[in-house]
Design a protein around this motif. Sequence first.
Motif, PDB file in Angstrom:
ATOM      1  N   GLY A 329      -2.559 -29.309 -36.852  1.00  0.00           N
ATOM      2  CA  GLY A 329      -3.849 -28.643 -36.692  1.00  0.00           C
ATOM      3  C   GLY A 329      -3.722 -27.333 -35.942  1.00  0.00           C
ATOM      4  N   LEU A 330      -2.914 -27.316 -34.874  1.00  0.00           N
ATOM      5  CA  LEU A 330      -2.711 -26.074 -34.120  1.00  0.00           C
ATOM      6  C   LEU A 330      -1.996 -25.032 -34.974  1.00  0.00           C
ATOM      7  CD1 LEU A 330      -1.687 -27.454 -30.603  1.00  0.00           C
ATOM      8  CD2 LEU A 330      -3.878 -26.442 -31.263  1.00  0.00           C
ATOM      9  N   PHE A 331      -1.037 -25.490 -35.777  1.00  0.00           N
ATOM     10  CA  PHE A 331      -0.354 -24.552 -36.671  1.00  0.00           C
ATOM     11  C   PHE A 331      -1.340 -23.917 -37.650  1.00  0.00           C
ATOM     12  CE2 PHE A 331       1.713 -23.737 -40.760  1.00  0.00           C
ATOM     13  CZ  PHE A 331       2.688 -22.821 -40.373  1.00  0.00           C
ATOM     14  N   MET A 332      -2.264 -24.708 -38.186  1.00  0.00           N
ATOM     15  CA  MET A 332      -3.253 -24.169 -39.104  1.00  0.00           C
ATOM     16  C   MET A 332      -4.148 -23.147 -38.412  1.00  0.00           C
ATOM     17  SD  MET A 332      -2.501 -25.476 -41.960  1.00  0.00           S
ATOM     18  CE  MET A 332      -3.935 -24.908 -42.875  1.00  0.00           C
ATOM     19  N   CYS A 333      -4.452 -23.397 -37.122  1.00  0.00           N
ATOM     20  CA  CYS A 333      -5.257 -22.433 -36.377  1.00  0.00           C
ATOM     21  C   CYS A 333      -4.502 -21.112 -36.208  1.00  0.00           C
ATOM     22  CB  CYS A 333      -5.633 -23.004 -35.004  1.00  0.00           C
ATOM     23  SG  CYS A 333      -6.790 -24.395 -35.064  1.00  0.00           S
ATOM     24  N   VAL A 334      -3.227 -21.212 -35.867  1.00  0.00           N
ATOM     25  CA  VAL A 334      -2.417 -20.001 -35.717  1.00  0.00           C
ATOM     26  C   VAL A 334      -2.276 -19.290 -37.061  1.00  0.00           C
ATOM     27  CG1 VAL A 334      -0.127 -19.114 -35.110  1.00  0.00           C
ATOM     28  CG2 VAL A 334      -1.189 -20.920 -33.725  1.00  0.00           C
ATOM     29  N   TRP A 335      -2.113 -20.074 -38.145  1.00  0.00           N
ATOM     30  CA  TRP A 335      -2.005 -19.480 -39.487  1.00  0.00           C
ATOM     31  C   TRP A 335      -3.275 -18.713 -39.845  1.00  0.00           C
ATOM     32  CZ3 TRP A 335       1.930 -19.130 -42.931  1.00  0.00           C
ATOM     33  CH2 TRP A 335       1.608 -18.739 -44.232  1.00  0.00           C
ATOM     34  N   GLN A 336      -4.406 -19.297 -39.490  1.00  0.00           N
ATOM     35  CA  GLN A 336      -5.676 -18.602 -39.766  1.00  0.00           C
ATOM     36  C   GLN A 336      -5.777 -17.327 -38.950  1.00  0.00           C
ATOM     37  OE1 GLN A 336      -9.129 -21.061 -39.223  1.00  0.00           O
ATOM     38  NE2 GLN A 336     -10.577 -19.410 -39.612  1.00  0.00           N
ATOM     39  N   TRP A 337      -5.316 -17.401 -37.720  1.00  0.00           N
ATOM     40  CA  TRP A 337      -5.338 -16.199 -36.864  1.00  0.00           C
ATOM     41  C   TRP A 337      -4.400 -15.137 -37.437  1.00  0.00           C
ATOM     42  CZ3 TRP A 337      -2.718 -15.727 -31.451  1.00  0.00           C
ATOM     43  CH2 TRP A 337      -3.159 -14.563 -30.814  1.00  0.00           C
ATOM     44  N   ALA A 338      -3.208 -15.583 -37.904  1.00  0.00           N
ATOM     45  CA  ALA A 338      -2.249 -14.624 -38.470  1.00  0.00           C
ATOM     46  C   ALA A 338      -2.799 -13.978 -39.726  1.00  0.00           C
ATOM     47  CB  ALA A 338      -0.936 -15.338 -38.775  1.00  0.00           C
ATOM     48  N   SER A 339      -3.614 -14.734 -40.491  1.00  0.00           N
ATOM     49  CA  SER A 339      -4.180 -14.169 -41.709  1.00  0.00           C
ATOM     50  C   SER A 339      -5.173 -13.049 -41.409  1.00  0.00           C
ATOM     51  CB  SER A 339      -4.870 -15.262 -42.530  1.00  0.00           C
ATOM     52  OG  SER A 339      -6.008 -15.767 -41.843  1.00  0.00           O
ATOM     53  N   HIS A 340      -5.616 -12.986 -40.167  1.00  0.00           N
ATOM     54  CA  HIS A 340      -6.498 -11.898 -39.735  1.00  0.00           C
ATOM     55  C   HIS A 340      -5.738 -10.899 -38.872  1.00  0.00           C
ATOM     56  CE1 HIS A 340      -9.479 -14.856 -41.000  1.00  0.00           C
ATOM     57  NE2 HIS A 340     -10.391 -13.870 -41.025  1.00  0.00           N
ATOM     58  N   SER A 341      -4.398 -10.859 -39.073  1.00  0.00           N
ATOM     59  CA  SER A 341      -3.531  -9.926 -38.346  1.00  0.00           C
ATOM     60  C   SER A 341      -3.657 -10.100 -36.834  1.00  0.00           C
ATOM     61  CB  SER A 341      -3.847  -8.480 -38.753  1.00  0.00           C
ATOM     62  OG  SER A 341      -3.670  -8.305 -40.131  1.00  0.00           O
ATOM     63  N   PHE A 342      -3.893 -11.317 -36.415  1.00  0.00           N
ATOM     64  CA  PHE A 342      -4.025 -11.657 -35.001  1.00  0.00           C
ATOM     65  C   PHE A 342      -5.118 -10.847 -34.310  1.00  0.00           C
ATOM     66  CE2 PHE A 342       0.414 -12.562 -36.144  1.00  0.00           C
ATOM     67  CZ  PHE A 342       0.468 -13.921 -35.855  1.00  0.00           C
ATOM     68  N   GLY A 343      -6.153 -10.576 -35.094  1.00  0.00           N
ATOM     69  CA  GLY A 343      -7.285  -9.838 -34.536  1.00  0.00           C
ATOM     70  C   GLY A 343      -8.420 -10.771 -34.158  1.00  0.00           C
ATOM     71  N   ASN A 344      -9.644 -10.220 -34.125  1.00  0.00           N
ATOM     72  CA  ASN A 344     -10.813 -11.013 -33.760  1.00  0.00           C
ATOM     73  C   ASN A 344     -11.100 -12.073 -34.811  1.00  0.00           C
ATOM     74  OD1 ASN A 344     -11.272  -9.548 -31.413  1.00  0.00           O
ATOM     75  ND2 ASN A 344     -12.466  -7.990 -32.501  1.00  0.00           N
ATOM     76  N   LEU A 345     -11.555 -13.251 -34.326  1.00  0.00           N
ATOM     77  CA  LEU A 345     -11.859 -14.367 -35.207  1.00  0.00           C
ATOM     78  C   LEU A 345     -13.269 -14.879 -34.934  1.00  0.00           C
ATOM     79  CD1 LEU A 345      -8.531 -16.400 -35.005  1.00  0.00           C
ATOM     80  CD2 LEU A 345      -9.418 -15.267 -37.028  1.00  0.00           C
ATOM     81  N   ASP A 346     -13.731 -15.685 -35.863  1.00  0.00           N
ATOM     82  CA  ASP A 346     -15.000 -16.376 -35.672  1.00  0.00           C
ATOM     83  C   ASP A 346     -14.727 -17.616 -34.811  1.00  0.00           C
ATOM     84  OD1 ASP A 346     -17.468 -17.529 -35.728  1.00  0.00           O
ATOM     85  OD2 ASP A 346     -17.359 -18.156 -37.834  1.00  0.00           O
ATOM     86  N   TYR A 347     -15.021 -17.467 -33.518  1.00  0.00           N
ATOM     87  CA  TYR A 347     -14.680 -18.556 -32.594  1.00  0.00           C
ATOM     88  C   TYR A 347     -15.378 -19.867 -32.948  1.00  0.00           C
ATOM     89  CZ  TYR A 347     -12.306 -15.254 -29.572  1.00  0.00           C
ATOM     90  OH  TYR A 347     -11.431 -14.342 -29.072  1.00  0.00           O
TER      91      TYR A 347
END
Length: 383
Positions: A329-347
């Motif tokens: 689950g944490l890996f998927m969260c990091v993957w989602q963050w990486a897909s946004h170039s480690f920028g702002n996310l929808d918290y």
Amino acid sequence: MTELTILMPCLNEAETLEVCIAKAKDFLTRSGIIGEVLVADNGSTDGSQAIARNAGARVIDVAQRGYGAALISGIQSSISQFVIMGDADDSYDFSNLMPFVHMLRKGVDLVMGNRFQGGIAPGAMPFLHRYLGNPVLSFLGRLFFRVPIGDFHCGLRGFNRKKILELDLQSSGMEFASEMVVKAHLRKLIICEVPTTLVADGRTRSPHLNTWTDGWRHLKFLLLHSPRWLFLYPSLSCLFLGFILVLCLASGPLIISDSVHLDIHSLVMGCVLLMVGSMSAGFALIARRQGAYSGLLPTSERISRYLAWFSLERLLIFAFLMLLAGLLGLFMCVWQWASHSFGNLDYASLLRPMIISGTAVVIGVQLIFIGFLDEILSTYKSL
């Protein structure tokens, strides 16, 4: 062997010791019972030893200080089939012990006095002891161990000496009173109560009993001998409430009414409850298994099967599955963050899986450590 020893622990009881011994010896004479009066002196400096000997009692010196230490030595030194113990402060009626003797002769192993049934004279028991300490601790004793005893801490009680010695009582302090009742019940000894009276003691000095310190020692003893109430029941409550909160809030906020909304904060609390509950459940397992190994807690075929099922290997399998799910689950969260170039996310969308995944990781790690700790303790016990 004589039939009855009347045992009195003593620490500076010069004011009341002689009258207590006189009442006890008079009881033995009137009832025709072959017995003795035994004083277990705990280091008196007021001449209590000489007073006891002059009054016709046998005296033993107990070097280790403490109410329980004096009584344990007295029980070991007794030469009788039965023992009736009572404080040497003239608050108990040593001239009326026949109800205890009758029950002991009938085969009862432990006969408890009940002051609330027999009567408590004005000023005989401090307000906090009468309306808070004794009722609460006696209630907890009945709740934790299902012992049908209304007065857990009555100092006047009789017992079969051999059966009580087999309990291997260890408490040196006031909690000895609780230890005797709890261990007797756990070993399935026959226990009953008889009404007894309590009057104001005849001493001018302050009593040895410390309200808060000795009360805590009694409570601590009850908790240490009941892993169910100390660990298991709290853990089940936390796990149940935490699971409900996480289940309801995993996919989004829960609107109960216009004024009550449950969201991320409640999800966090649910995860905290799950972590606390899993840790407490592990402690319950360790405490129950080690209690059974040491003989501190009784066991049965059903309990043995239950404890055997929770092997290290089974616990590790479950723990690694939890850990793997959390890491995934944490890996998927990091993957989602990486897909946004480690920028702002929808918290709002990312926090939920991250909190739940992190909780799974923590629970998995906890269970791994708990499993190995339990195995280490079991290995040390078998060596």
